[in-house]
Design a protein around this motif. Structure first.
Motif, mmCIF file in Angstrom:
data_model
loop_
_atom_site.group_PDB
_atom_site.id
_atom_site.type_symbol
_atom_site.label_atom_id
_atom_site.label_comp_id
_atom_site.label_asym_id
_atom_site.label_seq_id
_atom_site.Cartn_x
_atom_site.Cartn_y
_atom_site.Cartn_z
ATOM 1 N N VAL A 36 0.898 -1.163 0.085
ATOM 2 C CA VAL A 36 0.046 -0.061 0.110
ATOM 3 C C VAL A 36 0.825 1.429 -0.061
ATOM 4 N N ASP A 37 1.135 1.586 -1.255
ATOM 5 C CA ASP A 37 2.203 2.749 -1.638
ATOM 6 C C ASP A 37 1.857 4.089 -0.726
ATOM 7 N N GLU A 38 0.730 4.462 -0.577
ATOM 8 C CA GLU A 38 0.381 5.617 -0.064
ATOM 9 C C GLU A 38 0.335 5.884 1.346
ATOM 10 N N VAL A 39 0.486 4.746 2.046
ATOM 11 C CA VAL A 39 0.697 4.903 3.635
ATOM 12 C C VAL A 39 2.236 4.100 3.873
ATOM 13 N N LEU A 59 -6.301 2.637 9.791
ATOM 14 C CA LEU A 59 -5.405 3.219 10.951
ATOM 15 C C LEU A 59 -3.818 2.620 10.745
ATOM 16 N N VAL A 60 -2.973 3.234 11.086
ATOM 17 C CA VAL A 60 -1.761 2.767 11.114
ATOM 18 C C VAL A 60 -0.987 3.126 11.887
ATOM 19 N N ARG A 71 2.668 6.050 17.206
ATOM 20 C CA ARG A 71 1.382 6.840 17.094
ATOM 21 C C ARG A 71 0.335 5.982 16.256
ATOM 22 N N VAL A 72 -0.838 5.997 16.554
ATOM 23 C CA VAL A 72 -1.991 5.678 15.654
ATOM 24 C C VAL A 72 -2.326 7.004 14.984
ATOM 25 N N TYR A 73 -2.120 6.747 13.543
ATOM 26 C CA TYR A 73 -2.328 7.826 12.709
ATOM 27 C C TYR A 73 -3.776 7.410 11.816
ATOM 28 N N TYR A 74 -4.369 8.139 10.864
ATOM 29 C CA TYR A 74 -5.400 7.625 10.179
ATOM 30 C C TYR A 74 -5.315 8.282 8.644
ATOM 31 N N SER A 75 -5.763 7.248 7.704
ATOM 32 C CA SER A 75 -5.767 7.755 6.494
ATOM 33 C C SER A 75 -7.181 7.495 5.928
ATOM 34 N N VAL A 76 -7.896 8.388 4.934
ATOM 35 C CA VAL A 76 -8.780 8.233 4.485
ATOM 36 C C VAL A 76 -8.816 8.403 2.722
ATOM 37 N N ALA A 86 -2.789 11.306 2.787
ATOM 38 C CA ALA A 86 -1.995 11.325 3.607
ATOM 39 C C ALA A 86 -2.362 10.720 4.972
ATOM 40 N N LEU A 87 -1.427 10.556 5.999
ATOM 41 C CA LEU A 87 -1.729 10.230 7.363
ATOM 42 C C LEU A 87 -1.920 11.275 8.184
ATOM 43 N N HIS A 88 -2.758 11.285 8.974
ATOM 44 C CA HIS A 88 -3.334 12.591 9.970
ATOM 45 C C HIS A 88 -3.366 12.013 11.393
ATOM 46 N N PRO A 89 -3.061 12.675 12.325
ATOM 47 C CA PRO A 89 -3.305 12.291 13.886
ATOM 48 C C PRO A 89 -4.812 12.600 14.118
#
Length: 128
Positions: A36-39, A59-60, A71-76, A86-89
């Motif tokens: 999964v290249d984007e994350v 969640l990643v 940290r757990v970040y998320y992407s949508v 992009a990954l966001h808090p």
């Protein structure tokens, strides 16, 4: 489901590659997993992907620049076939000084469960 997210060990530093395997129907076999290249970032630690029930939030656990701990970040994304953003808090007061090594989203998307140093924390969100 038709998609299976997984993490594969990358190196001795506990970093993992985030992969996804897909299949055509619930009874078909999964295909070969792809990155999964984007994350995925080969310079940073990352682990434990956890998708939402609708497949539009991921969640990643990762260590972005400036983070001391995981940290757990998320992407949508807009649809299950669109690329991840992009990954966001997570919004609101969330981070602690503990390592956050995995997370999960409830089926309705209103709860996020995060494991911090072996202790689970539950966050609540209002449905949109």
């Amino acid at each position: 489901g038709l998609r299976l997210y997984m993490a594969r060990p990358r190196n001795a530093l506990s970093s993992q590659d985030i992969l996804v395997a897909t299949r055509a129907s619930r009874f078909a076999e999964f295909g070969e997993p792809v990155l999964v290249d984007e994350v995925s970032d080969f310079e940073l630690a990352q682990a434990e992907p956890s998708p939402s029930a609708d497949g539009r939030t991921l969640l990643v656990a990762t260590r972005l620049e400036g983070d001391v701990n995981l940290r757990v970040y998320y992407s949508v994304r807009d649809s299950i076939t669109a690329p991840w953003g992009a990954l966001h808090p997570p919004p609101g007061p969330f981070f602690s000084d503990a390592d956050e090594d995995e997370g999960a989203i409830s089926p309705d998307g209103c709860e996020v469960l995060v494991n911090r140093n072996g202790v689970s924390s539950l966050l609540y969100y209002e449905p949109l």
